[in-house]
Design a protein around this motif. Structure first.
Motif, PDB file in Angstrom:
ATOM      1  N   GLU A   1       0.827  -1.216   0.000  1.00  0.00           N
ATOM      2  CA  GLU A   1       0.000   0.000   0.000  1.00  0.00           C
ATOM      3  C   GLU A   1       0.854   1.255   0.000  1.00  0.00           C
ATOM      4  N   MET A   2       1.988   1.226   0.709  1.00  0.00           N
ATOM      5  CA  MET A   2       2.887   2.382   0.710  1.00  0.00           C
ATOM      6  C   MET A   2       3.405   2.641  -0.701  1.00  0.00           C
ATOM      7  N   ASN A   3       3.803   1.596  -1.410  1.00  0.00           N
ATOM      8  CA  ASN A   3       4.300   1.771  -2.774  1.00  0.00           C
ATOM      9  C   ASN A   3       3.217   2.299  -3.705  1.00  0.00           C
ATOM     10  N   LEU A   4       2.001   1.816  -3.555  1.00  0.00           N
ATOM     11  CA  LEU A   4       0.895   2.313  -4.379  1.00  0.00           C
ATOM     12  C   LEU A   4       0.602   3.778  -4.067  1.00  0.00           C
ATOM     13  N   TRP A   5       0.615   4.142  -2.792  1.00  0.00           N
ATOM     14  CA  TRP A   5       0.374   5.521  -2.394  1.00  0.00           C
ATOM     15  C   TRP A   5       1.477   6.442  -2.924  1.00  0.00           C
ATOM     16  N   LEU A   6       2.737   5.993  -2.815  1.00  0.00           N
ATOM     17  CA  LEU A   6       3.865   6.796  -3.294  1.00  0.00           C
ATOM     18  C   LEU A   6       3.785   7.052  -4.797  1.00  0.00           C
ATOM     19  N   ARG A   7       3.278   6.093  -5.536  1.00  0.00           N
ATOM     20  CA  ARG A   7       3.151   6.261  -6.984  1.00  0.00           C
ATOM     21  C   ARG A   7       2.340   7.514  -7.309  1.00  0.00           C
ATOM     22  N   ASP A   8       1.304   7.783  -6.533  1.00  0.00           N
ATOM     23  CA  ASP A   8       0.464   8.955  -6.764  1.00  0.00           C
ATOM     24  C   ASP A   8       0.974  10.196  -6.033  1.00  0.00           C
ATOM     25  N   ALA A   9       1.447  10.021  -4.809  1.00  0.00           N
ATOM     26  CA  ALA A   9       1.853  11.152  -3.976  1.00  0.00           C
ATOM     27  C   ALA A   9       3.202  11.744  -4.372  1.00  0.00           C
ATOM     28  N   GLU A  10       4.081  10.926  -4.935  1.00  0.00           N
ATOM     29  CA  GLU A  10       5.440  11.353  -5.303  1.00  0.00           C
ATOM     30  C   GLU A  10       5.733  10.938  -6.748  1.00  0.00           C
ATOM     31  N   PRO A  11       5.141  11.628  -7.725  1.00  0.00           N
ATOM     32  CA  PRO A  11       5.270  11.195  -9.126  1.00  0.00           C
ATOM     33  C   PRO A  11       6.700  11.194  -9.670  1.00  0.00           C
ATOM     34  N   ALA A  12       7.617  11.932  -9.061  1.00  0.00           N
ATOM     35  CA  ALA A  12       9.012  11.949  -9.527  1.00  0.00           C
ATOM     36  C   ALA A  12       9.817  10.775  -8.967  1.00  0.00           C
ATOM     37  N   LEU A  13       9.256  10.064  -8.005  1.00  0.00           N
ATOM     38  CA  LEU A  13       9.971   8.970  -7.344  1.00  0.00           C
ATOM     39  C   LEU A  13      10.221   7.816  -8.316  1.00  0.00           C
ATOM     40  N   GLU A  14      11.469   7.374  -8.379  1.00  0.00           N
ATOM     41  CA  GLU A  14      11.858   6.275  -9.261  1.00  0.00           C
ATOM     42  C   GLU A  14      12.373   5.059  -8.503  1.00  0.00           C
ATOM     43  N   VAL A  15      13.036   5.280  -7.350  1.00  0.00           N
ATOM     44  CA  VAL A  15      13.704   4.217  -6.618  1.00  0.00           C
ATOM     45  C   VAL A  15      13.429   4.386  -5.124  1.00  0.00           C
ATOM     46  N   VAL A  16      13.170   3.269  -4.455  1.00  0.00           N
ATOM     47  CA  VAL A  16      13.071   3.259  -2.992  1.00  0.00           C
ATOM     48  C   VAL A  16      14.122   2.279  -2.478  1.00  0.00           C
ATOM     49  N   SER A  17      15.002   2.766  -1.612  1.00  0.00           N
ATOM     50  CA  SER A  17      16.034   1.921  -1.006  1.00  0.00           C
ATOM     51  C   SER A  17      15.546   1.465   0.365  1.00  0.00           C
ATOM     52  N   THR A  18      15.811   0.218   0.676  1.00  0.00           N
ATOM     53  CA  THR A  18      15.440  -0.338   1.972  1.00  0.00           C
ATOM     54  C   THR A  18      16.599  -1.173   2.485  1.00  0.00           C
ATOM     55  N   PHE A  19      16.515  -1.598   3.726  1.00  0.00           N
ATOM     56  CA  PHE A  19      17.574  -2.439   4.292  1.00  0.00           C
ATOM     57  C   PHE A  19      16.953  -3.360   5.329  1.00  0.00           C
ATOM     58  N   ASN A  20      17.627  -4.455   5.573  1.00  0.00           N
ATOM     59  CA  ASN A  20      17.190  -5.431   6.569  1.00  0.00           C
ATOM     60  C   ASN A  20      18.389  -6.139   7.157  1.00  0.00           C
ATOM     61  N   ALA A  21      18.225  -6.592   8.395  1.00  0.00           N
ATOM     62  CA  ALA A  21      19.222  -7.475   8.976  1.00  0.00           C
ATOM     63  C   ALA A  21      19.156  -8.805   8.220  1.00  0.00           C
ATOM     64  N   GLU A  22      20.290  -9.434   7.994  1.00  0.00           N
ATOM     65  CA  GLU A  22      20.290 -10.717   7.284  1.00  0.00           C
ATOM     66  C   GLU A  22      19.511 -11.782   8.035  1.00  0.00           C
ATOM     67  N   SER A  23      19.298 -11.583   9.321  1.00  0.00           N
ATOM     68  CA  SER A  23      18.534 -12.548  10.122  1.00  0.00           C
ATOM     69  C   SER A  23      17.024 -12.372   9.980  1.00  0.00           C
ATOM     70  N   ASN A  24      16.585 -11.299   9.322  1.00  0.00           N
ATOM     71  CA  ASN A  24      15.158 -11.023   9.186  1.00  0.00           C
ATOM     72  C   ASN A  24      14.621 -11.656   7.895  1.00  0.00           C
ATOM     73  N   ASP A  25      14.577 -12.976   7.887  1.00  0.00           N
ATOM     74  CA  ASP A  25      14.150 -13.712   6.693  1.00  0.00           C
ATOM     75  C   ASP A  25      12.764 -13.308   6.213  1.00  0.00           C
ATOM     76  N   HIS A  26      11.872 -13.048   7.158  1.00  0.00           N
ATOM     77  CA  HIS A  26      10.495 -12.715   6.777  1.00  0.00           C
ATOM     78  C   HIS A  26      10.447 -11.433   5.935  1.00  0.00           C
ATOM     79  N   MET A  27      11.064 -10.355   6.416  1.00  0.00           N
ATOM     80  CA  MET A  27      10.997  -9.090   5.668  1.00  0.00           C
ATOM     81  C   MET A  27      11.834  -9.140   4.402  1.00  0.00           C
ATOM     82  N   ILE A  28      12.904  -9.904   4.407  1.00  0.00           N
ATOM     83  CA  ILE A  28      13.667 -10.087   3.168  1.00  0.00           C
ATOM     84  C   ILE A  28      12.770 -10.751   2.129  1.00  0.00           C
ATOM     85  N   GLY A  29      11.981 -11.741   2.551  1.00  0.00           N
ATOM     86  CA  GLY A  29      11.034 -12.387   1.649  1.00  0.00           C
ATOM     87  C   GLY A  29       9.983 -11.416   1.132  1.00  0.00           C
ATOM     88  N   VAL A  30       9.495 -10.544   2.010  1.00  0.00           N
ATOM     89  CA  VAL A  30       8.527  -9.514   1.600  1.00  0.00           C
ATOM     90  C   VAL A  30       9.150  -8.617   0.543  1.00  0.00           C
TER      91      VAL A  30
END
Length: 97
Positions: free
Chosen positions: A49-78
């Motif tokens: 939902e955040m990505n869908l909202w950003l598409r409309d709210a921030e039309p110049a946005l091209e890239v979103v960078s994120t990070f995770n601990a290598e131990s966070n398998d669940h969010m890495i999968g997401v």
């Protein structure tokens, strides 16, 4: 944010920052799900939902960078489900004083 309908308590949130100086790049600051709401795909739904909202709210946005601990398998999968790819690795040290 996601709130529990019956109680009104916060179930999770997702935060992405976009600086007006560099509107093509966003930074995923946090996606978190309350312990009692985990295991129901809420993290995936929040980030989607955040990505869908950003598409409309921030039309110049091209890239979103994120990070995770290598131990966070669940969010890495997401992140993988949403099409994020590994751009680098970082090693961080911490010491209690």
């Amino acid at each position: 944010m996601a709130r529990h309908r019956d109680s009104g308590r916060l179930g999770g949130h997702s935060v992405v920052a976009v600086d007006e100086e560099t509107p093509a790049r966003g930074w995923q600051h946090d996606t978190a799900v309350a312990q009692d709401h985990r295991g129901h795909r809420l993290g995936l739904l929040l980030k989607t939902e955040m990505n869908l909202w950003l598409r409309d709210a921030e039309p110049a946005l091209e890239v979103v960078s994120t990070f995770n601990a290598e131990s966070n398998d669940h969010m890495i999968g997401v992140n993988e489900q949403l099409g994020y790819r590994i751009a680098g690795r970082e090693l961080e040290f911490q010491r209690s004083l």
